[in-house]
Design an enzyme around this catalytic site. Structure first.
Site, mmCIF file in Angstrom:
data_model
loop_
_atom_site.group_PDB
_atom_site.id
_atom_site.type_symbol
_atom_site.label_atom_id
_atom_site.label_comp_id
_atom_site.label_asym_id
_atom_site.label_seq_id
_atom_site.Cartn_x
_atom_site.Cartn_y
_atom_site.Cartn_z
ATOM 1 N N ASP A 14 -11.411 -4.307 -14.459
ATOM 2 C CA ASP A 14 -11.674 -5.584 -15.117
ATOM 3 C C ASP A 14 -12.803 -6.352 -14.431
ATOM 4 O O ASP A 14 -13.618 -6.992 -15.098
ATOM 5 C CB ASP A 14 -10.412 -6.437 -15.162
ATOM 6 N N ARG A 47 -7.816 18.531 -8.005
ATOM 7 C CA ARG A 47 -6.806 18.123 -7.030
ATOM 8 C C ARG A 47 -5.496 17.777 -7.733
ATOM 9 O O ARG A 47 -5.271 18.187 -8.864
ATOM 10 C CB ARG A 47 -7.354 16.961 -6.199
ATOM 11 N N ARG A 57 -4.627 12.364 -9.539
ATOM 12 C CA ARG A 57 -6.033 12.027 -9.282
ATOM 13 C C ARG A 57 -6.930 12.296 -10.498
ATOM 14 O O ARG A 57 -8.106 11.979 -10.482
ATOM 15 C CB ARG A 57 -6.554 12.804 -8.078
ATOM 16 N N TYR A 74 -12.874 16.104 2.477
ATOM 17 C CA TYR A 74 -13.884 15.047 2.430
ATOM 18 C C TYR A 74 -15.132 15.325 3.258
ATOM 19 O O TYR A 74 -16.082 14.554 3.209
ATOM 20 C CB TYR A 74 -13.260 13.719 2.870
ATOM 21 N N HIS A 114 -7.507 5.462 -9.382
ATOM 22 C CA HIS A 114 -6.378 5.939 -10.175
ATOM 23 C C HIS A 114 -5.320 4.869 -10.408
ATOM 24 O O HIS A 114 -4.318 5.140 -11.068
ATOM 25 C CB HIS A 114 -5.734 7.141 -9.474
ATOM 26 N N ASN A 156 -17.249 4.170 -4.973
ATOM 27 C CA ASN A 156 -16.236 5.158 -4.631
ATOM 28 C C ASN A 156 -15.002 4.326 -4.308
ATOM 29 O O ASN A 156 -14.845 3.840 -3.191
ATOM 30 C CB ASN A 156 -16.652 6.019 -3.438
ATOM 31 N N PRO A 193 -10.572 2.125 -0.103
ATOM 32 C CA PRO A 193 -9.641 2.380 0.991
ATOM 33 C C PRO A 193 -9.772 3.769 1.595
ATOM 34 O O PRO A 193 -9.991 4.754 0.898
ATOM 35 C CB PRO A 193 -8.264 2.198 0.345
ATOM 36 N N ASN A 194 -9.643 3.778 2.904
ATOM 37 C CA ASN A 194 -9.618 4.974 3.743
ATOM 38 C C ASN A 194 -10.968 5.662 3.901
ATOM 39 O O ASN A 194 -11.080 6.613 4.667
ATOM 40 C CB ASN A 194 -8.564 5.980 3.250
ATOM 41 N N HIS A 254 -17.210 10.299 -6.229
ATOM 42 C CA HIS A 254 -16.174 10.820 -5.331
ATOM 43 C C HIS A 254 -16.735 11.995 -4.551
ATOM 44 O O HIS A 254 -17.530 12.777 -5.077
ATOM 45 C CB HIS A 254 -14.947 11.277 -6.124
ATOM 46 N N LEU A 255 -16.303 12.112 -3.321
ATOM 47 C CA LEU A 255 -16.705 13.239 -2.485
ATOM 48 C C LEU A 255 -16.111 14.546 -3.003
ATOM 49 O O LEU A 255 -16.786 15.566 -3.062
ATOM 50 C CB LEU A 255 -16.242 13.007 -1.041
ATOM 51 N N SER A 256 -14.839 14.507 -3.359
ATOM 52 C CA SER A 256 -14.151 15.709 -3.831
ATOM 53 C C SER A 256 -14.122 15.726 -5.357
ATOM 54 O O SER A 256 -14.333 14.701 -6.004
ATOM 55 C CB SER A 256 -12.719 15.749 -3.285
ATOM 56 N N ALA A 305 -8.576 5.785 -3.741
ATOM 57 C CA ALA A 305 -7.324 5.836 -4.501
ATOM 58 C C ALA A 305 -7.220 4.733 -5.556
ATOM 59 O O ALA A 305 -6.482 4.886 -6.533
ATOM 60 C CB ALA A 305 -6.133 5.761 -3.551
ATOM 61 N N GLU A 363 -19.405 5.718 -10.997
ATOM 62 C CA GLU A 363 -18.236 6.080 -10.188
ATOM 63 C C GLU A 363 -18.569 7.364 -9.445
ATOM 64 O O GLU A 363 -19.148 8.283 -10.025
ATOM 65 C CB GLU A 363 -17.035 6.300 -11.104
ATOM 66 N N ARG A 413 -10.686 12.057 8.565
ATOM 67 C CA ARG A 413 -9.619 12.251 7.584
ATOM 68 C C ARG A 413 -9.865 13.504 6.745
ATOM 69 O O ARG A 413 -10.860 13.591 6.035
ATOM 70 C CB ARG A 413 -9.554 11.029 6.665
#
Length: 146
Positions: A86, A106, A110, A22, A79, A73, A9-10, A99-101, A76, A97, A17
Site C-alpha cells: 500500500d 523455495r 515464498r 543468499y 510474502h 528487496n 529484514p535480515n 531477491h537474491l534467491s 520476508a 522487486e 546468514r
C-alpha cells in the site's frame, strides 16, 4: 536521476546468514558495488535497510518528491506485508522487486508476493547480481518515460 534502494529484514546478515542460499557477499559490499554502478550511469543511489516494517514504510513515504524509482528487496515482508504494498502504491513511484534467491524454487509460502503485482518488474535468483539487473531494468524503464 535519484533511486532509492530498500532492503528489508535480515538482509543486514548477508554474508553470514545461509550463504548457500543468499551467497557470501555482505549487504555493504552489494551496496558499495551498486552505488558505483549507479554513479557510472548517472544515477544517485540512496540505500536504506531496516528490520522493521514501519521504518521501511516511512522511508517509502519520504521518497515522494525525492526519488524517481525504488529498488526493493523486502525479504520476508514480500510474502506478508500488505502495508508495504500500500505504501508503494500510495507514493506512485515505479519500483522493481528483487531477491537474491529464486523465491519460486523455495518453500511454497515464498511463492506469493504482495509487491509483484504493482512492480515494473521482478528480478530473482541471480544472487548479488540481482541488484545490478534490477537497477539496470529500472533505469531503462525510467529513461523510456516510465
Amino acid at each position: 536521476m535519484h533511486v532509492l534502494l530498500l532492503n528489508g529484514p535480515n538482509l543486514n546478515l548477508l554474508g553470514q546468514r545461509e550463504p548457500g542460499i543468499y551467497g557470501c557477499d555482505t549487504l555493504a559490499t552489494i551496496e558499495t558495488e551498486l552505488t558505483r554502478e549507479a554513479k557510472a550511469d548517472g544515477v544517485e543511489l540512496v540505500c536504506f535497510q531496516s528490520n522493521f516494517e514501519g521504518a521501511l514504510i516511512e522511508r517509502i513515504h519520504q521518497a515522494m518528491g525525492e526519488s524517481q524509482g525504488i529498488l526493493i528487496n523486502a525479504g520476508a515482508y514480500t510474502h506478508s506485508s500488505i502495508a508495504i504494498r500500500d505504501a508503494l502504491t500510495g507514493v506512485a513511484i515505479p519500483y522493481v522487486e528483487l531477491h537474491l534467491s529464486n523465491t519460486h524454487a523455495r518453500e511454497p509460502f515464498r511463492h506469493q508476493s504482495y509487491l509483484a503485482g504493482r512492480a515494473v518488474g521482478v528480478v530473482s535468483g541471480f544472487g548479488a547480481k540481482s541488484y545490478s539487473l534490477a537497477l539496470s531494468g529500472l533505469v531503462h524503464h525510467l529513461r523510456q518515460g516510465g
